[in-house]
Design an enzyme around this catalytic site. Structure first.
Site, short mmCIF file in Angstrom:
data_model
loop_
_atom_site.label_atom_id
_atom_site.label_comp_id
_atom_site.label_asym_id
_atom_site.label_seq_id
_atom_site.Cartn_x
_atom_site.Cartn_y
_atom_site.Cartn_z
N SER A 74 58.61 20.15 147.44
CA SER A 74 59.83 20.54 148.15
C SER A 74 61.02 20.23 147.25
CB SER A 74 59.97 19.74 149.44
OG SER A 74 61.27 19.93 149.99
N TYR A 126 59.89 11.28 153.80
CA TYR A 126 59.44 12.64 153.44
C TYR A 126 59.80 12.93 151.98
CZ TYR A 126 59.08 17.74 153.33
OH TYR A 126 58.76 19.03 152.99
P1 NAP Z 1 54.26 24.42 159.28
O1 NAP Z 1 54.89 25.71 159.67
O2 NAP Z 1 54.49 23.21 160.14
O3 NAP Z 1 52.68 24.62 159.12
C1 NAP Z 1 51.91 23.53 158.74
C2 NAP Z 1 50.50 23.96 158.44
O4 NAP Z 1 49.80 22.81 157.99
C3 NAP Z 1 49.78 24.49 159.66
O5 NAP Z 1 48.91 25.52 159.24
C4 NAP Z 1 49.00 23.27 160.12
O6 NAP Z 1 47.78 23.61 160.77
C5 NAP Z 1 48.67 22.61 158.81
N1 NAP Z 1 48.37 21.18 158.93
C6 NAP Z 1 49.14 20.21 159.46
N2 NAP Z 1 48.50 19.03 159.40
C7 NAP Z 1 47.30 19.29 158.83
C8 NAP Z 1 46.19 18.49 158.50
N3 NAP Z 1 46.18 17.16 158.74
N4 NAP Z 1 45.11 19.07 157.94
C9 NAP Z 1 45.10 20.41 157.69
N5 NAP Z 1 46.13 21.22 157.97
C10 NAP Z 1 47.21 20.66 158.54
O7 NAP Z 1 54.70 23.98 157.81
P2 NAP Z 1 55.51 24.78 156.66
O8 NAP Z 1 56.94 24.74 156.99
O9 NAP Z 1 54.84 26.08 156.39
O10 NAP Z 1 55.27 23.77 155.43
C11 NAP Z 1 54.14 23.88 154.59
C12 NAP Z 1 54.35 23.02 153.36
O11 NAP Z 1 55.57 23.40 152.71
C13 NAP Z 1 54.47 21.53 153.66
O12 NAP Z 1 53.84 20.79 152.64
C14 NAP Z 1 55.97 21.29 153.63
O13 NAP Z 1 56.28 19.96 153.32
C15 NAP Z 1 56.38 22.25 152.55
N6 NAP Z 1 57.79 22.67 152.60
C16 NAP Z 1 58.29 23.30 153.71
C17 NAP Z 1 59.62 23.69 153.72
C18 NAP Z 1 60.25 24.39 154.89
O14 NAP Z 1 61.50 24.47 154.95
N7 NAP Z 1 59.48 24.95 155.82
C19 NAP Z 1 60.44 23.41 152.60
C20 NAP Z 1 59.90 22.76 151.51
C21 NAP Z 1 58.57 22.39 151.51
P3 NAP Z 1 47.52 23.30 162.35
O15 NAP Z 1 48.55 24.11 163.10
O16 NAP Z 1 46.13 23.71 162.57
O17 NAP Z 1 47.78 21.82 162.49
#
Ligand code: NAP
Length: 254
Positions: free
Chosen positions: A147, A160
């Protein structure tokens, strides 16, 4: 995205946390580039099956596999099942992650371990399994979804931010350790992206979102497809001489 190209033909990719958001987009884009994709999820089976259906409807190959990738027994089972299904893994995308903002006064051991166990320990243990499974002649690719906070470190997000700074350090260290085995390891560092997690955190319409957009030269937050396209670049031979890097994908914000 409906046309299959062949950049990743013959490759198998495992994407953790691919039932939603960024992981789902990465799974779709890798499949559209020709990879067979393992769509990992923790609890959202129906959402993972929808990602698989979208991929197969477009002519791609994918399978959903449940595993909590913060837990070693689940990680070991996931890689054993993936190997049994496809015989090989070429690309690992460590995407599953939790973002839970809290000011210092509200930091607890639970808050710390919940994020570090998934964002850091799970990523390391999954990388360990992948590195053991990559075929020696073929090498392999590990993409760690970090991130912008790994360097921006906003107020009220110390734990985080620390997980993602750890991810960047792991990418740099593993790139050196695994380079001689032709395994490339890079971080992909998104800025703010509109995902299920973004909405669950209440970022939509928040001052935080407005501040991010005001500091973003391209004038908007990201969409998951913005990240999926760059993941294909990092997974393919187009980035064949790139390793140990952290690549911001953020519309120019820092
Ligand atoms: P999200 O919409 O909350 O989706 C999270 C995904 O991770 C879901 O598919 C969830 O599956 C899965 N997950 C959660 N806990 C898990 C576990 N213990 N084992 C396996 N799968 C798990 O998240 P996102 O926003 O797409 O973020 C994805 C990544 O990008 C993360 O690493 C986050 O830190 C990073 N990121 C996000 C942003 C942002 O603004 N969105 C920015 C920078 C970085 P289930 O629903 O089955 O639990």
């Amino acid at each position: 995205m409906s046309t299959i190209t062949h950049k990743l033909a013959g490759k198998t990719a495992l994407v953790t946390g691919a039932s939603k958001g960024i992981g789902a987009a990465i799974a779709r884009h890798l499949a559209a580039a020709g990879a067979t994709v393992v769509v990992n999820y923790a609890s959202s089976r129906e959402a993972a099956e929808r990602v698989v259906s979208t991929i197969t409807a477009a002519g791609g190959k994918a399978i959903a596999m449940q595993a909590d990738v913060s837990k070693k027994p689940d990680i070991d089972r996931l890689f054993a099942e993936a190997k049994a299904a496809f015989g090989r893994i070429d690309i690992l995308v460590n995407n599953a992650g939790i973002f839970d903002f809290a000011p210092l006064a509200e930091v607890t051991e639970t808050h710390f371990h919940r994020q570090f166990d998934l964002n850091v320990l799970g990523l390391l243990l999954a990388s360990q399994q992948a590195a053991a499974q990559f075929e020696p002649e073929a090498g392999g690719v590990i993409i760690n979804i970090s991130s912008l906070v790994s360097t921006a470190a906003p107020a009220g997000a110390s734990v985080y931010s620390a997980t993602k700074a750890a991810v960047d350090a792991i990418s740099r260290s593993l790139a050196k350790e695994l380079g001689p085995r032709r395994i490339r390891v890079n971080s992909l560092n998104p800025g703010m992206v509109e995902t299920e997690g973004f909405h669950a955190a209440g970022f939509e319409g928040s001052d935080f979102q407005k501040d991010v957009v005001s500091r973003t030269p391209l004038g908007r937050i990201g969409q998951p497809d913005d990240i999926g396209r760059v993941a294909v670049f990092l997974a393919s031979d187009d980035s064949g001489w790139v390793t140990g890097q952290s690549l911001p994908v953020s519309g120019g914000s820092s």
